[in-house]
Motif scaffolding. Structure first.
Motif, PDB file in Angstrom:
ATOM      1  N   GLU A  36      23.570  49.988  66.915  1.00 57.38           N
ATOM      2  CA  GLU A  36      22.105  49.897  67.005  1.00 57.38           C
ATOM      3  C   GLU A  36      21.564  48.677  66.255  1.00 57.38           C
ATOM      4  N   ARG A  37      22.107  48.386  65.051  1.00 53.61           N
ATOM      5  CA  ARG A  37      21.551  47.296  64.230  1.00 53.61           C
ATOM      6  C   ARG A  37      22.127  45.932  64.570  1.00 53.61           C
ATOM      7  N   THR A  38      23.320  45.889  65.221  1.00 54.20           N
ATOM      8  CA  THR A  38      23.974  44.586  65.429  1.00 54.20           C
ATOM      9  C   THR A  38      24.502  44.358  66.848  1.00 54.20           C
ATOM     10  N   GLY A  39      24.721  45.417  67.616  1.00 50.79           N
ATOM     11  CA  GLY A  39      25.336  45.261  68.942  1.00 50.79           C
ATOM     12  C   GLY A  39      26.852  45.122  68.900  1.00 50.79           C
ATOM     13  N   LEU A 191      21.053  33.077  49.774  1.00 52.27           N
ATOM     14  CA  LEU A 191      20.872  34.149  50.761  1.00 52.27           C
ATOM     15  C   LEU A 191      22.164  34.443  51.524  1.00 52.27           C
ATOM     16  N   LEU A 192      23.082  33.475  51.542  1.00 59.53           N
ATOM     17  CA  LEU A 192      24.345  33.644  52.280  1.00 59.53           C
ATOM     18  C   LEU A 192      25.350  32.673  51.687  1.00 59.53           C
ATOM     19  N   TYR A 193      26.329  33.210  50.948  1.00 54.01           N
ATOM     20  CA  TYR A 193      27.247  32.331  50.212  1.00 54.01           C
ATOM     21  C   TYR A 193      28.520  33.095  49.878  1.00 54.01           C
ATOM     22  N   GLN A 247      27.141  33.974  67.674  1.00 52.85           N
ATOM     23  CA  GLN A 247      27.129  35.424  67.884  1.00 52.85           C
ATOM     24  C   GLN A 247      27.091  36.152  66.541  1.00 52.85           C
ATOM     25  N   ALA A 248      25.886  36.301  65.975  1.00 55.65           N
ATOM     26  CA  ALA A 248      25.780  36.984  64.685  1.00 55.65           C
ATOM     27  C   ALA A 248      25.303  38.419  64.866  1.00 55.65           C
ATOM     28  N   ASN A 249      24.353  38.601  65.769  1.00 51.42           N
ATOM     29  CA  ASN A 249      23.712  39.904  65.897  1.00 51.42           C
ATOM     30  C   ASN A 249      22.972  39.928  67.239  1.00 51.42           C
ATOM     31  N   ARG A 251      20.493  41.498  68.126  1.00 48.69           N
ATOM     32  CA  ARG A 251      19.023  41.476  67.975  1.00 48.69           C
ATOM     33  C   ARG A 251      18.518  40.054  67.730  1.00 48.69           C
ATOM     34  N   ILE A 252      19.325  39.215  67.052  1.00 49.53           N
ATOM     35  CA  ILE A 252      18.924  37.811  66.860  1.00 49.53           C
ATOM     36  C   ILE A 252      18.954  37.089  68.216  1.00 49.53           C
ATOM     37  N   LEU A 253      19.965  37.398  69.037  1.00 42.06           N
ATOM     38  CA  LEU A 253      20.069  36.765  70.358  1.00 42.06           C
ATOM     39  C   LEU A 253      18.851  37.133  71.204  1.00 42.06           C
ATOM     40  N   ALA A 275      32.314  40.237  67.308  1.00 44.55           N
ATOM     41  CA  ALA A 275      31.493  40.231  66.084  1.00 44.55           C
ATOM     42  C   ALA A 275      31.182  38.778  65.700  1.00 44.55           C
ATOM     43  N   ASN A 276      30.814  38.553  64.444  1.00 46.11           N
ATOM     44  CA  ASN A 276      30.459  37.198  63.998  1.00 46.11           C
ATOM     45  C   ASN A 276      31.731  36.492  63.515  1.00 46.11           C
ATOM     46  N   THR A 277      32.171  35.492  64.279  1.00 38.94           N
ATOM     47  CA  THR A 277      33.377  34.736  63.887  1.00 38.94           C
ATOM     48  C   THR A 277      32.999  33.367  63.328  1.00 38.94           C
ATOM     49  N   ALA A 305      23.444  27.364  66.795  1.00 38.39           N
ATOM     50  CA  ALA A 305      24.027  28.163  65.713  1.00 38.39           C
ATOM     51  C   ALA A 305      23.250  27.963  64.427  1.00 38.39           C
ATOM     52  N   MET A 306      23.368  28.977  63.571  1.00 34.05           N
ATOM     53  CA  MET A 306      22.730  28.903  62.244  1.00 34.05           C
ATOM     54  C   MET A 306      23.646  29.612  61.249  1.00 34.05           C
ATOM     55  N   GLY A 307      23.738  29.082  60.051  1.00 32.14           N
ATOM     56  CA  GLY A 307      24.620  29.718  59.076  1.00 32.14           C
ATOM     57  C   GLY A 307      24.280  29.364  57.646  1.00 32.14           C
TER      58      GLY A 307
HETATM   59  N1  COA Z   1      26.230  51.306  57.834  1.00 34.32           N
HETATM   60  C1  COA Z   1      25.243  52.160  57.572  1.00 34.32           C
HETATM   61  N2  COA Z   1      24.145  51.834  56.897  1.00 34.32           N
HETATM   62  C2  COA Z   1      24.030  50.586  56.454  1.00 34.32           C
HETATM   63  C3  COA Z   1      25.025  49.627  56.701  1.00 34.32           C
HETATM   64  C4  COA Z   1      26.158  50.037  57.411  1.00 34.32           C
HETATM   65  N3  COA Z   1      27.164  49.193  57.711  1.00 34.32           N
HETATM   66  N4  COA Z   1      24.642  48.465  56.163  1.00 34.32           N
HETATM   67  C5  COA Z   1      23.444  48.663  55.600  1.00 34.32           C
HETATM   68  N5  COA Z   1      23.071  49.951  55.777  1.00 34.32           N
HETATM   69  C6  COA Z   1      21.857  50.598  55.328  1.00 34.32           C
HETATM   70  C7  COA Z   1      21.238  49.910  54.149  1.00 34.32           C
HETATM   71  O1  COA Z   1      21.845  50.347  52.959  1.00 34.32           O
HETATM   72  C8  COA Z   1      19.800  50.337  54.253  1.00 34.32           C
HETATM   73  O2  COA Z   1      19.681  51.628  53.725  1.00 34.32           O
HETATM   74  P1  COA Z   1      18.399  51.998  52.806  1.00 34.32           P
HETATM   75  O3  COA Z   1      17.233  51.811  53.709  1.00 34.32           O
HETATM   76  O4  COA Z   1      18.698  53.411  52.433  1.00 34.32           O
HETATM   77  O5  COA Z   1      18.432  51.011  51.688  1.00 34.32           O
HETATM   78  C9  COA Z   1      19.565  50.426  55.760  1.00 34.32           C
HETATM   79  O6  COA Z   1      20.865  50.491  56.356  1.00 34.32           O
HETATM   80  C10 COA Z   1      18.815  49.241  56.334  1.00 34.32           C
HETATM   81  O7  COA Z   1      19.398  48.065  55.813  1.00 34.32           O
HETATM   82  P2  COA Z   1      18.843  46.642  56.204  1.00 34.32           P
HETATM   83  O8  COA Z   1      19.657  45.596  55.531  1.00 34.32           O
HETATM   84  O9  COA Z   1      17.363  46.594  56.022  1.00 34.32           O
HETATM   85  O10 COA Z   1      19.135  46.651  57.776  1.00 34.32           O
HETATM   86  P3  COA Z   1      18.768  45.596  58.851  1.00 34.32           P
HETATM   87  O11 COA Z   1      18.085  46.220  59.963  1.00 34.32           O
HETATM   88  O12 COA Z   1      18.172  44.352  58.240  1.00 34.32           O
HETATM   89  O13 COA Z   1      20.217  45.186  59.399  1.00 34.32           O
HETATM   90  C11 COA Z   1      21.824  43.433  59.209  1.00 34.32           C
HETATM   91  C12 COA Z   1      21.170  44.606  58.526  1.00 34.32           C
HETATM   92  C13 COA Z   1      22.783  42.783  58.242  1.00 34.32           C
HETATM   93  C14 COA Z   1      22.579  43.929  60.436  1.00 34.32           C
HETATM   94  C15 COA Z   1      20.757  42.431  59.656  1.00 34.32           C
HETATM   95  O14 COA Z   1      19.887  42.154  58.606  1.00 34.32           O
HETATM   96  C16 COA Z   1      21.335  41.127  60.144  1.00 34.32           C
HETATM   97  O15 COA Z   1      21.997  41.075  61.142  1.00 34.32           O
HETATM   98  N6  COA Z   1      21.020  40.035  59.445  1.00 34.32           N
HETATM   99  C17 COA Z   1      21.473  38.734  59.816  1.00 34.32           C
HETATM  100  C18 COA Z   1      22.895  38.643  59.424  1.00 34.32           C
HETATM  101  C19 COA Z   1      23.513  37.457  60.015  1.00 34.32           C
HETATM  102  O16 COA Z   1      23.373  37.226  61.165  1.00 34.32           O
HETATM  103  N7  COA Z   1      24.213  36.735  59.200  1.00 34.32           N
HETATM  104  C20 COA Z   1      24.982  35.656  59.603  1.00 34.32           C
HETATM  105  C21 COA Z   1      24.153  34.518  59.989  1.00 34.32           C
HETATM  106  S1  COA Z   1      25.248  33.249  60.290  1.00 34.32           S
END
Ligand code: COA
Length: 319
Positions: A36-39, A191-193, A247-249, A251-253, A275-277, A305-307
């Motif tokens: 649901e959160r990432t696909g 924020l990402l390191y 391909q990070a998420n 929902r971002i796509l 997933a994100n490679t 891409a963004m990172g």
């Molecule tokens: N399984 C279950 N629950 C999880 C979890 C997991 N793997 N990871 C986090 N949670 C929980 C959190 O603890 C939080 O709980 P809380 O509300 O009780 O504190 C809840 O889920 C929501 O967390 P949140 O971080 O707000 O979720 P989100 O909707 O922002 O999704 C990501 C999290 C990481 C999937 C999303 O922020 C994302 O994709 N960010 C970009 C990451 C990315 O693309 N990075 C690379 C760029 S190159």
């Protein structure tokens, strides 16, 4: 005009494929939450006998075969990675040795998830300057080695793999790489390191991310750089045949495509199975769509891409 044309693509994935259910046995997560959160449904994880260099070599071999050239014809290797086999020498030189290329220029580029776009612009510039004729551009990663497997907020997001393309200098206006645009904003380091490195802790370190903030920046930056790059070539989003995104998420796509009024059917999605490679994700998605017949010769592509850094970029390519 001298242009860098994509002659062939290739990719490689580790043998072991890991499902969300398998991860849920390791950390407190669930298939439902991850989907649901990432696909993401699956990711490939490198075994002991698989490294960034070995995956990169396999991907490069396939790209060279698809290009119909000999490895000896390659005079430049630019490899994007944040997970090199060794701190030095460059993993690109390991690929060179494995491919038995006697002499060429070979080096790594570090821009994390945007690494392939950075490597592409570097190789394209060197080709257009007349210094090189055939280049291997590779994105290869083993993020499983720097992920904190205790941290459920990050470990579910990443996978390992490699993608490669062969570029060749050819004359022509409307073919090959038509434009690239890159950016960096080092204020967002925190924020990402990775919390280690040779010069600081003397350790490799583990990946750390504030996912929600990264998400917000990603959508804004990616939409902006895609528009900026399209403006360079004078194309409209309607003229684009395929977007090949990092391909990070899922929902971002979706959110990025919506911002550009691009229908989701034009977006190549592999995040569900790879997933994100990181630097490998764009060339992995490109090779997947070339081999399954979606991307055809003559198609207009937008790569983006963004990172970490942050770094981000886009390229317009006539395939
Ligand atoms: N399984 C279950 N629950 C999880 C979890 C997991 N793997 N990871 C986090 N949670 C929980 C959190 O603890 C939080 O709980 P809380 O509300 O009780 O504190 C809840 O889920 C929501 O967390 P949140 O971080 O707000 O979720 P989100 O909707 O922002 O999704 C990501 C999290 C990481 C999937 C999303 O922020 C994302 O994709 N960010 C970009 C990451 C990315 O693309 N990075 C690379 C760029 S190159």
């Amino acid at each position: 005009m001298r242009r860098s044309v994509i002659l062939g693509t290739g990719s490689a994935l580790p043998k072991r494929r890991v499902s969300n259910a398998e991860l849920a046995m390791r950390v407190d997560t669930s298939d439902e939450w991850i989907v649901e959160r990432t696909g993401i449904r699956f990711r490939h994880i490198a075994g002991d006998d698989e490294t960034t260099g070995s995956l990169a070599t396999d991907a490069a071999r396939r790209a060279i075969e698809a290009a119909g050239i000999d490895a000896a014809d390659i005079d430049l290797i630019v490899l994007a990675t944040a997970t090199p086999d060794q701190t030095f020498p460059a993993t690109a030189t390991r690929v060179q040795a494995a491919l038995a290329i006697d002499d060429c220029v070979a080096f790594d580029v570090g821009a994390v998830c945007s690494g392939f776009l950075y490597a592409l612009q570097v190789a394209d510039s060197m080709i257009r300057a007349g210094a090189h004729t055939r280049a291997l551009v590779i994105g290869a990663e083993t993020f499983s080695r720097i992920v904190d497997w205790e941290d459920r907020t990050t470990c579910v997001l990443f996978g390992d793999g490699a993608g490669a393309i062969v570029l060749e200098a050819q004359d022509g206006d409307d073919r090959g790489i038509l434009a690239t645009r890159l950016h960096a904003d080092g204020r967002h380091n925190g924020l990402l390191y990775v919390d280690g490195g040779p010069s600081t802790t003397g350790t490799v370190g583990k990946l750390r991310m504030k996912g929600r903030e990264v998400f917000r920046h990603a959508v804004v930056n990616l939409a902006a750089v895609m528009n900026e790059t399209l403006a360079v070539t004078g194309h409209t989003p309607e003229q684009v045949d395929w977007v090949v995104p990092h391909q990070a998420n899922a929902r971002i796509l979706d959110a990025t495509a919506r911002k550009l009024n691009l229908p989701p059917e034009k977006v190549i999605v592999t995040v569900d199975v790879h997933a994100n490679t990181s630097a490998a994700s764009v060339p992995l998605a490109l090779d997947t769509a070339v081999r399954d017949g979606r991307i055809r010769r003559g198609n207009l592509l937008v790569l983006e891409a963004m990172g970490g850094g942050f770094t981000w970029g886009a390229a317009i390519v006539r395939y």
